[in-house]
Scaffold this motif. Structure first.
Motif, PDB file in Angstrom:
ATOM      1  N   LEU A 125       0.814  -1.207   0.000  1.00 18.81           N
ATOM      2  CA  LEU A 125       0.000   0.000   0.000  1.00 18.81           C
ATOM      3  C   LEU A 125       0.854   1.267   0.000  1.00 18.81           C
ATOM      4  CD1 LEU A 125      -2.727  -1.437   2.281  1.00 18.81           C
ATOM      5  CD2 LEU A 125      -3.141  -0.464   0.050  1.00 18.81           C
ATOM      6  N   GLY A 126       2.166   1.103  -0.154  1.00 21.10           N
ATOM      7  CA  GLY A 126       3.055   2.265  -0.236  1.00 21.10           C
ATOM      8  C   GLY A 126       3.067   3.072   1.049  1.00 21.10           C
ATOM      9  N   LEU A 127       3.019   2.392   2.176  1.00 20.35           N
ATOM     10  CA  LEU A 127       2.931   3.101   3.459  1.00 20.35           C
ATOM     11  C   LEU A 127       4.179   2.909   4.317  1.00 20.35           C
ATOM     12  CD1 LEU A 127      -0.750   2.226   4.425  1.00 20.35           C
ATOM     13  CD2 LEU A 127       0.104   4.504   3.860  1.00 20.35           C
ATOM     14  N   ARG A 128       5.139   2.163   3.775  1.00 21.37           N
ATOM     15  CA  ARG A 128       6.310   1.841   4.588  1.00 21.37           C
ATOM     16  C   ARG A 128       6.970   3.106   5.162  1.00 21.37           C
ATOM     17  NH1 ARG A 128       9.440  -2.714   4.930  1.00 21.37           N
ATOM     18  NH2 ARG A 128       8.908  -3.719   2.987  1.00 21.37           N
ATOM     19  N   GLN A 129       7.171   4.091   4.300  1.00 21.09           N
ATOM     20  CA  GLN A 129       7.886   5.292   4.764  1.00 21.09           C
ATOM     21  C   GLN A 129       6.992   6.221   5.593  1.00 21.09           C
ATOM     22  OE1 GLN A 129       6.877   4.529   1.769  1.00 21.09           O
ATOM     23  NE2 GLN A 129       6.981   6.219   0.310  1.00 21.09           N
ATOM     24  N   HIS A 130       5.701   5.904   5.670  1.00 19.25           N
ATOM     25  CA  HIS A 130       4.781   6.761   6.437  1.00 19.25           C
ATOM     26  C   HIS A 130       4.336   6.101   7.732  1.00 19.25           C
ATOM     27  CE1 HIS A 130       4.626   9.202   2.876  1.00 19.25           C
ATOM     28  NE2 HIS A 130       4.159   8.193   2.160  1.00 19.25           N
ATOM     29  N   GLY A 140      -4.723  12.888   1.756  1.00 21.48           N
ATOM     30  CA  GLY A 140      -5.988  12.144   1.717  1.00 21.48           C
ATOM     31  C   GLY A 140      -5.803  10.725   1.203  1.00 21.48           C
ATOM     32  N   GLY A 141      -5.011  10.607   0.131  1.00 19.95           N
ATOM     33  CA  GLY A 141      -4.783   9.286  -0.462  1.00 19.95           C
ATOM     34  C   GLY A 141      -4.026   8.354   0.474  1.00 19.95           C
ATOM     35  N   GLN A 142      -3.060   8.932   1.214  1.00 18.44           N
ATOM     36  CA  GLN A 142      -2.304   8.111   2.174  1.00 18.44           C
ATOM     37  C   GLN A 142      -3.209   7.659   3.317  1.00 18.44           C
ATOM     38  OE1 GLN A 142       0.657  11.061   2.891  1.00 18.44           O
ATOM     39  NE2 GLN A 142       1.956  10.401   1.188  1.00 18.44           N
ATOM     40  N   GLN A 143      -4.089   8.558   3.761  1.00 16.37           N
ATOM     41  CA  GLN A 143      -5.039   8.179   4.817  1.00 16.37           C
ATOM     42  C   GLN A 143      -5.951   7.062   4.331  1.00 16.37           C
ATOM     43  OE1 GLN A 143      -7.070  11.396   6.995  1.00 16.37           O
ATOM     44  NE2 GLN A 143      -5.619  12.794   6.078  1.00 16.37           N
ATOM     45  N   PRO A 164     -13.409   3.132  -1.861  1.00 17.29           N
ATOM     46  CA  PRO A 164     -12.023   2.852  -1.476  1.00 17.29           C
ATOM     47  C   PRO A 164     -10.995   3.590  -2.324  1.00 17.29           C
ATOM     48  CG  PRO A 164     -12.925   1.006  -2.698  1.00 17.29           C
ATOM     49  CD  PRO A 164     -14.062   1.949  -2.442  1.00 17.29           C
ATOM     50  N   THR A 165     -11.383   4.057  -3.504  1.00 12.09           N
ATOM     51  CA  THR A 165     -10.413   4.757  -4.347  1.00 12.09           C
ATOM     52  C   THR A 165     -10.806   6.217  -4.576  1.00 12.09           C
ATOM     53  OG1 THR A 165     -11.543   4.088  -6.391  1.00 12.09           O
ATOM     54  CG2 THR A 165      -9.830   2.613  -5.581  1.00 12.09           C
ATOM     55  N   GLY A 166     -11.769   6.688  -3.795  1.00 11.75           N
ATOM     56  CA  GLY A 166     -12.304   8.041  -3.995  1.00 11.75           C
ATOM     57  C   GLY A 166     -11.257   9.143  -3.989  1.00 11.75           C
ATOM     58  N   THR A 172      -2.557   4.695  -8.273  1.00 11.78           N
ATOM     59  CA  THR A 172      -2.740   4.109  -6.942  1.00 11.78           C
ATOM     60  C   THR A 172      -4.055   3.348  -6.879  1.00 11.78           C
ATOM     61  OG1 THR A 172      -1.659   6.100  -6.125  1.00 11.78           O
ATOM     62  CG2 THR A 172      -2.568   4.631  -4.474  1.00 11.78           C
ATOM     63  N   SER A 173      -5.093   3.883  -7.507  1.00 14.30           N
ATOM     64  CA  SER A 173      -6.382   3.189  -7.537  1.00 14.30           C
ATOM     65  C   SER A 173      -6.208   1.798  -8.121  1.00 14.30           C
ATOM     66  CB  SER A 173      -7.399   3.938  -8.408  1.00 14.30           C
ATOM     67  OG  SER A 173      -7.699   5.175  -7.838  1.00 14.30           O
ATOM     68  N   LYS A 174      -5.468   1.723  -9.212  1.00 16.57           N
ATOM     69  CA  LYS A 174      -5.280   0.425  -9.866  1.00 16.57           C
ATOM     70  C   LYS A 174      -4.540  -0.537  -8.944  1.00 16.57           C
ATOM     71  CE  LYS A 174      -5.061   0.003 -14.387  1.00 16.57           C
ATOM     72  NZ  LYS A 174      -4.625  -0.036 -15.783  1.00 16.57           N
ATOM     73  N   ASP A 175      -3.480  -0.042  -8.267  1.00 19.08           N
ATOM     74  CA  ASP A 175      -2.730  -0.897  -7.328  1.00 19.08           C
ATOM     75  C   ASP A 175      -3.651  -1.445  -6.243  1.00 19.08           C
ATOM     76  OD1 ASP A 175      -0.460  -0.422  -8.722  1.00 19.08           O
ATOM     77  OD2 ASP A 175       0.347   1.079  -7.334  1.00 19.08           O
ATOM     78  N   ILE A 176      -4.524  -0.590  -5.715  1.00 23.67           N
ATOM     79  CA  ILE A 176      -5.429  -1.012  -4.643  1.00 23.67           C
ATOM     80  C   ILE A 176      -6.408  -2.066  -5.170  1.00 23.67           C
ATOM     81  CG2 ILE A 176      -7.289  -0.249  -3.087  1.00 23.67           C
ATOM     82  CD1 ILE A 176      -4.873   1.137  -2.172  1.00 23.67           C
ATOM     83  N   LEU A 177      -6.918  -1.841  -6.385  1.00 25.58           N
ATOM     84  CA  LEU A 177      -7.890  -2.784  -6.948  1.00 25.58           C
ATOM     85  C   LEU A 177      -7.232  -4.122  -7.262  1.00 25.58           C
ATOM     86  CD1 LEU A 177      -9.802  -0.245  -9.188  1.00 25.58           C
ATOM     87  CD2 LEU A 177     -10.657  -1.352  -7.109  1.00 25.58           C
ATOM     88  N   ILE A 178      -5.974  -4.082  -7.709  1.00 22.78           N
ATOM     89  CA  ILE A 178      -5.239  -5.330  -7.957  1.00 22.78           C
ATOM     90  C   ILE A 178      -5.068  -6.081  -6.637  1.00 22.78           C
ATOM     91  CG2 ILE A 178      -2.980  -6.282  -8.633  1.00 22.78           C
ATOM     92  CD1 ILE A 178      -2.853  -4.015 -10.766  1.00 22.78           C
ATOM     93  N   LEU A 179      -4.767  -5.335  -5.576  1.00 28.13           N
ATOM     94  CA  LEU A 179      -4.609  -5.950  -4.251  1.00 28.13           C
ATOM     95  C   LEU A 179      -5.928  -6.587  -3.785  1.00 28.13           C
ATOM     96  CD1 LEU A 179      -2.851  -6.237  -1.614  1.00 28.13           C
ATOM     97  CD2 LEU A 179      -3.933  -4.124  -0.863  1.00 28.13           C
ATOM     98  N   LEU A 180      -7.034  -5.869  -3.954  1.00 32.14           N
ATOM     99  CA  LEU A 180      -8.337  -6.415  -3.552  1.00 32.14           C
ATOM    100  C   LEU A 180      -8.645  -7.686  -4.339  1.00 32.14           C
ATOM    101  CD1 LEU A 180     -10.594  -3.217  -3.166  1.00 32.14           C
ATOM    102  CD2 LEU A 180      -9.465  -4.538  -1.372  1.00 32.14           C
TER     103      LEU A 180
END
Ligand SMILES: Nc1ncnc2c1ncn2[C@@H]1O[C@H](COP(=O)(O)OP(=O)(O)OP(=O)(O)O)[C@@H](O)[C@H]1O
Ligand SMILES: [Mg+2]
Length: 233
Positions: A125-130, A140-143, A164-166, A172-180
């Motif tokens: 989810l690209g959150l490692r550094q956060h 907003g997108g990180q939250q 979920p991708t609003g 990033t939306s595509k990455d999230i949907l691939i993950l789902l």
């Protein structure tokens, strides 16, 4: 059917300000299926999701999840139901402001013995550094990605996602949907996804369209497109 909804009704307010927001919804979702819920703003999508999540009581009707009736359960039984079955991505994230990204996710990790791997999820989810930031220090997108990680970490049987991708850009939306999609395939997670994006419906098994608190149309999607091939996200 994993989720069976029969003639549910839900209203807010009383007398002068009384509005019936859900006006007799009957529908269902099969176990392991992904389902998109579409419909104009104010048509009752979030209310519908909240009712399925046991967060909002019904006026009448029935909601069965894996055979268990949830309408009329006590508060305690409802929290057991949520803990054991549900992941929830809220439209407005609902992160705990005093906890860091990692702590927000950990709160839900402790709810299960079969949690997904924290490091892997942070990475995907690209959150490692956060991870050590507080929600107020995130975009907003990180939250939103943190809220998705929190819902997924306990590997829920039923995942309810409200937009979920609003707040995410198209990549990033595509990455999230691939993950789902991966999680759905790997764990057979049943998913309900509320979205205004008209492309996401192409990747799921079923589409429910709501209008004025009712189901105006529903259909099975027989020719699913992999999330990676979706356009116009
Ligand atoms: N707590 C509440 N009290 C009173 N009215 C409410 C409440 N929550 C929702 N409503 C009303 O119920 C209707 C449906 O709201 P809901 O949030 O379910 O719509 P939605 O389809 O999710 O819209 P959006 O796409 O804008 O998120 C709206 O008219 C809204 O004003
Ligand atoms: Mg909504």
């Amino acid at each position: 059917m994993y989720l069976e909804v029969k003639d549910i009704r839900k209203s807010y307010g009383e007398n002068g300000s009384y509005t019936e927001v859900l006006r007799g919804i009957t529908t269902g979702v099969e176990k392991g299926h992904m389902c998109v819920i579409q419909g104009p703003s104010g048509s009752g999508k979030s209310t519908f999701l909240n009712c399925i999540g046991g967060l909002d009581p019904l006026d009448s009707g029935s909601i069965r999840v894996n055979g268990t009736e949830i309408a009329g359960l006590s508060q305690e039984a409802l929290s057991d139901y949520r803990r054991e079955n549900l992941g929830f991505v809220f439209q407005f994230y609902n992160l705990v402001p005093d906890l860091t990204v990692k702590e927000n996710i950990q709160v839900c990790e402790y709810l299960t013995k079969e949690a997904l791997d924290m490091e892997e999820l942070l990475e995907t989810l690209g959150l490692r550094q956060h991870r050590d930031k507080f929600p107020s220090q995130l975009s907003g997108g990180q939250q939103q990605r943190c809220a998705i990680a929190r819902a997924l970490i306990k590997n829920p049987k039923l995942l309810l996602c409200d937009e979920p991708t609003g707040a995410l850009d198209s990549g990033t939306s595509k990455d999230i949907l691939i993950l789902l999609e991966e999680i759905n395939k790997k764990y057979g997670t049943t998913m309900l996804i509320v979205t205004h994006n008209n492309s996401i419906k192409d990747m799921v098994h079923k589409v429910i369209v709501m209008k004025d608190g009712q189901v105006s149309r529903e259909y099975r999607n027989e020719s699913r497109v992999p999330a990676a091939e979706l356009e116009d996200l």
